[in-house]
Design a protein around this motif. Structure first.
Motif, PDB file in Angstrom:
ATOM      1  N   ARG A   1       8.977  18.424  -1.980  1.00  0.00           N
ATOM      2  CA  ARG A   1       9.315  17.504  -1.969  1.00  0.00           C
ATOM      3  C   ARG A   1       8.616  16.579  -2.170  1.00  0.00           C
ATOM      4  O   ARG A   1       7.681  16.389  -0.990  1.00  0.00           O
ATOM      5  CB  ARG A   1       9.968  17.114  -0.933  1.00  0.00           C
ATOM      6  CG  ARG A   1      10.619  15.837  -1.329  1.00  0.00           C
ATOM      7  CD  ARG A   1      12.422  15.771  -0.071  1.00  0.00           C
ATOM      8  NE  ARG A   1      11.586  15.309   1.475  1.00  0.00           N
ATOM      9  CZ  ARG A   1      12.054  14.345   2.191  1.00  0.00           C
ATOM     10  NH1 ARG A   1      13.692  14.682   1.868  1.00  0.00           N
ATOM     11  NH2 ARG A   1      11.854  14.318   3.572  1.00  0.00           N
ATOM     12  N   LEU A   2       8.094  15.109  -2.932  1.00  0.00           N
ATOM     13  CA  LEU A   2       6.931  14.612  -2.960  1.00  0.00           C
ATOM     14  C   LEU A   2       7.397  13.247  -1.522  1.00  0.00           C
ATOM     15  O   LEU A   2       8.517  13.029  -1.900  1.00  0.00           O
ATOM     16  CB  LEU A   2       6.259  14.602  -3.459  1.00  0.00           C
ATOM     17  CG  LEU A   2       5.421  15.233  -4.296  1.00  0.00           C
ATOM     18  CD1 LEU A   2       5.070  14.649  -6.233  1.00  0.00           C
ATOM     19  CD2 LEU A   2       5.125  16.276  -3.884  1.00  0.00           C
ATOM     20  N   SER A   3       6.184  12.929  -0.647  1.00  0.00           N
ATOM     21  CA  SER A   3       7.049  11.151   0.287  1.00  0.00           C
ATOM     22  C   SER A   3       6.043  10.840  -0.597  1.00  0.00           C
ATOM     23  O   SER A   3       5.072  10.867  -1.094  1.00  0.00           O
ATOM     24  CB  SER A   3       7.377  11.738   1.667  1.00  0.00           C
ATOM     25  OG  SER A   3       8.343  12.733   1.694  1.00  0.00           O
TER      26      SER A   3
ATOM     27  N   ALA B   1      15.683   2.558   4.837  1.00  0.00           N
ATOM     28  CA  ALA B   1      14.888   1.458   6.565  1.00  0.00           C
ATOM     29  C   ALA B   1      13.914   2.267   6.888  1.00  0.00           C
ATOM     30  O   ALA B   1      12.998   2.238   7.816  1.00  0.00           O
ATOM     31  CB  ALA B   1      15.369   2.612   6.982  1.00  0.00           C
ATOM     32  N   LYS B   2      13.391   3.501   6.391  1.00  0.00           N
ATOM     33  CA  LYS B   2      11.561   4.649   6.475  1.00  0.00           C
ATOM     34  C   LYS B   2      10.514   4.016   5.357  1.00  0.00           C
ATOM     35  O   LYS B   2      10.166   4.349   4.945  1.00  0.00           O
ATOM     36  CB  LYS B   2      11.518   5.348   6.231  1.00  0.00           C
ATOM     37  CG  LYS B   2      13.429   5.976   7.620  1.00  0.00           C
ATOM     38  CD  LYS B   2      13.100   7.687   7.305  1.00  0.00           C
ATOM     39  CE  LYS B   2      14.208   8.663   8.394  1.00  0.00           C
ATOM     40  NZ  LYS B   2      13.939  10.007   8.176  1.00  0.00           N
ATOM     41  N   ASN B   3      11.020   2.486   4.204  1.00  0.00           N
ATOM     42  CA  ASN B   3      10.137   2.360   3.790  1.00  0.00           C
ATOM     43  C   ASN B   3       9.260   3.340   2.524  1.00  0.00           C
ATOM     44  O   ASN B   3       7.953   3.717   2.546  1.00  0.00           O
ATOM     45  CB  ASN B   3       8.717   1.763   4.336  1.00  0.00           C
ATOM     46  CG  ASN B   3       9.307  -0.397   4.629  1.00  0.00           C
ATOM     47  OD1 ASN B   3      10.607  -0.506   4.032  1.00  0.00           O
ATOM     48  ND2 ASN B   3       8.082  -0.718   4.967  1.00  0.00           N
ATOM     49  N   THR B   4      10.074   4.474   2.444  1.00  0.00           N
ATOM     50  CA  THR B   4       9.617   5.555   1.829  1.00  0.00           C
ATOM     51  C   THR B   4      10.315   6.494   0.284  1.00  0.00           C
ATOM     52  O   THR B   4      11.726   6.065   0.663  1.00  0.00           O
ATOM     53  CB  THR B   4      10.062   7.043   2.681  1.00  0.00           C
ATOM     54  OG1 THR B   4       9.339   6.371   3.975  1.00  0.00           O
ATOM     55  CG2 THR B   4       9.414   8.144   1.953  1.00  0.00           C
ATOM     56  N   VAL B   5       9.826   6.733  -0.403  1.00  0.00           N
ATOM     57  CA  VAL B   5      10.670   6.578  -1.934  1.00  0.00           C
ATOM     58  C   VAL B   5      10.381   8.493  -2.467  1.00  0.00           C
ATOM     59  O   VAL B   5       8.865   9.239  -1.360  1.00  0.00           O
ATOM     60  CB  VAL B   5      10.543   6.274  -2.852  1.00  0.00           C
ATOM     61  CG1 VAL B   5       8.033   6.697  -3.255  1.00  0.00           C
ATOM     62  CG2 VAL B   5      10.800   6.626  -4.243  1.00  0.00           C
ATOM     63  N   TYR B   6      11.148   9.605  -2.371  1.00  0.00           N
ATOM     64  CA  TYR B   6      10.509  10.566  -2.421  1.00  0.00           C
ATOM     65  C   TYR B   6      10.594  11.096  -4.189  1.00  0.00           C
ATOM     66  O   TYR B   6      12.268  10.822  -4.614  1.00  0.00           O
ATOM     67  CB  TYR B   6      11.957  11.269  -1.948  1.00  0.00           C
ATOM     68  CG  TYR B   6      11.740  10.583   0.216  1.00  0.00           C
ATOM     69  CD1 TYR B   6      12.753  10.211   0.311  1.00  0.00           C
ATOM     70  CD2 TYR B   6      11.223  11.934   1.011  1.00  0.00           C
ATOM     71  CE1 TYR B   6      12.542   9.736   1.529  1.00  0.00           C
ATOM     72  CE2 TYR B   6      11.371  11.244   1.927  1.00  0.00           C
ATOM     73  CZ  TYR B   6      12.377  10.153   2.020  1.00  0.00           C
ATOM     74  OH  TYR B   6      12.112  10.524   3.926  1.00  0.00           O
TER      75      TYR B   6
ATOM     76  N   GLN C   1       0.788  -1.301  -0.138  1.00  0.00           N
ATOM     77  CA  GLN C   1       0.255   0.000   0.375  1.00  0.00           C
ATOM     78  C   GLN C   1       0.687   1.320   0.320  1.00  0.00           C
ATOM     79  O   GLN C   1       2.343   1.391   0.433  1.00  0.00           O
ATOM     80  CB  GLN C   1      -1.051   0.140   0.979  1.00  0.00           C
ATOM     81  CG  GLN C   1      -1.734  -1.023   1.286  1.00  0.00           C
ATOM     82  CD  GLN C   1      -2.678  -0.613   2.395  1.00  0.00           C
ATOM     83  OE1 GLN C   1      -2.544  -0.883   3.265  1.00  0.00           O
ATOM     84  NE2 GLN C   1      -4.039  -1.632   1.737  1.00  0.00           N
ATOM     85  N   LEU C   2       0.537   2.289  -0.894  1.00  0.00           N
ATOM     86  CA  LEU C   2       1.275   3.527  -0.788  1.00  0.00           C
ATOM     87  C   LEU C   2       0.420   5.070  -1.159  1.00  0.00           C
ATOM     88  O   LEU C   2      -0.732   4.576  -1.136  1.00  0.00           O
ATOM     89  CB  LEU C   2       1.608   3.443  -2.555  1.00  0.00           C
ATOM     90  CG  LEU C   2       2.392   1.770  -2.951  1.00  0.00           C
ATOM     91  CD1 LEU C   2       2.887   2.457  -4.625  1.00  0.00           C
ATOM     92  CD2 LEU C   2       4.289   2.094  -2.610  1.00  0.00           C
ATOM     93  N   VAL C   3       0.761   5.198   0.023  1.00  0.00           N
ATOM     94  CA  VAL C   3       0.565   6.296   0.125  1.00  0.00           C
ATOM     95  C   VAL C   3       1.084   7.931   0.046  1.00  0.00           C
ATOM     96  O   VAL C   3       2.129   8.189   0.475  1.00  0.00           O
ATOM     97  CB  VAL C   3      -0.190   7.252   1.830  1.00  0.00           C
ATOM     98  CG1 VAL C   3      -0.697   8.001   2.099  1.00  0.00           C
ATOM     99  CG2 VAL C   3      -0.749   5.303   2.133  1.00  0.00           C
TER     100      VAL C   3
END
Length: 120
Positions: free
Chosen positions: A19-21, A75-80, A3-5
């Motif tokens: 900056r989008l996360s 480590a944060k399960n995040t793409v920017y 799931q992506l938010v």
């Protein structure tokens, strides 16, 4: 299942930055390559950028090269998506997506999108 938010969209003036996360659920985030797409009103969704699983490889569409930077923090399960020197033509809903294939135009999971509006 992933799931992506997305978050970080908003209104900015020409020449500004955003900056989008994109936060991903699940423990397998690092096994997916990630991408950003955008869709402007009345237009088809278009590819913006992609990054491989460890961040070592990126691809950009020509119109954003030198202005946008995709990155990830496993480590944060995040793409920017760092967007600089924004132009009115960058106005769109921006979507992040995850893929398990090598084709950077085909994705398995999608977020709900975040609106970016660049005023002239």
């Amino acid at each position: 299942q992933v799931q992506l938010v997305e978050s970080g969209g908003g209104l900015v003036q020409t020449g500004g930055s955003l900056r989008l996360s994109c936060a991903a659920s699940g423990r397998t985030f690092s096994s997916y390559a990630m991408g950003w797409f955008r869709q402007a009103p009345g237009k088809e969704r278009e590819f913006v950028a992609t990054i491989n699983w460890n961040g070592a490889s990126t691809v950009y569409t020509d119109s954003v090269k030198g202005r946008f930077t995709i990155s990830r923090d496993n480590a944060k399960n995040t793409v920017y998506l760092q967007m600089n020197s924004l132009k009115p033509e960058d106005t769109a809903v921006y979507y992040c997506a995850a893929r398990s294939t090598g084709n950077y135009l085909r994705y398995d999971y999608w977020g709900q999108g975040t609106q970016v509006t660049v005023s002239s």
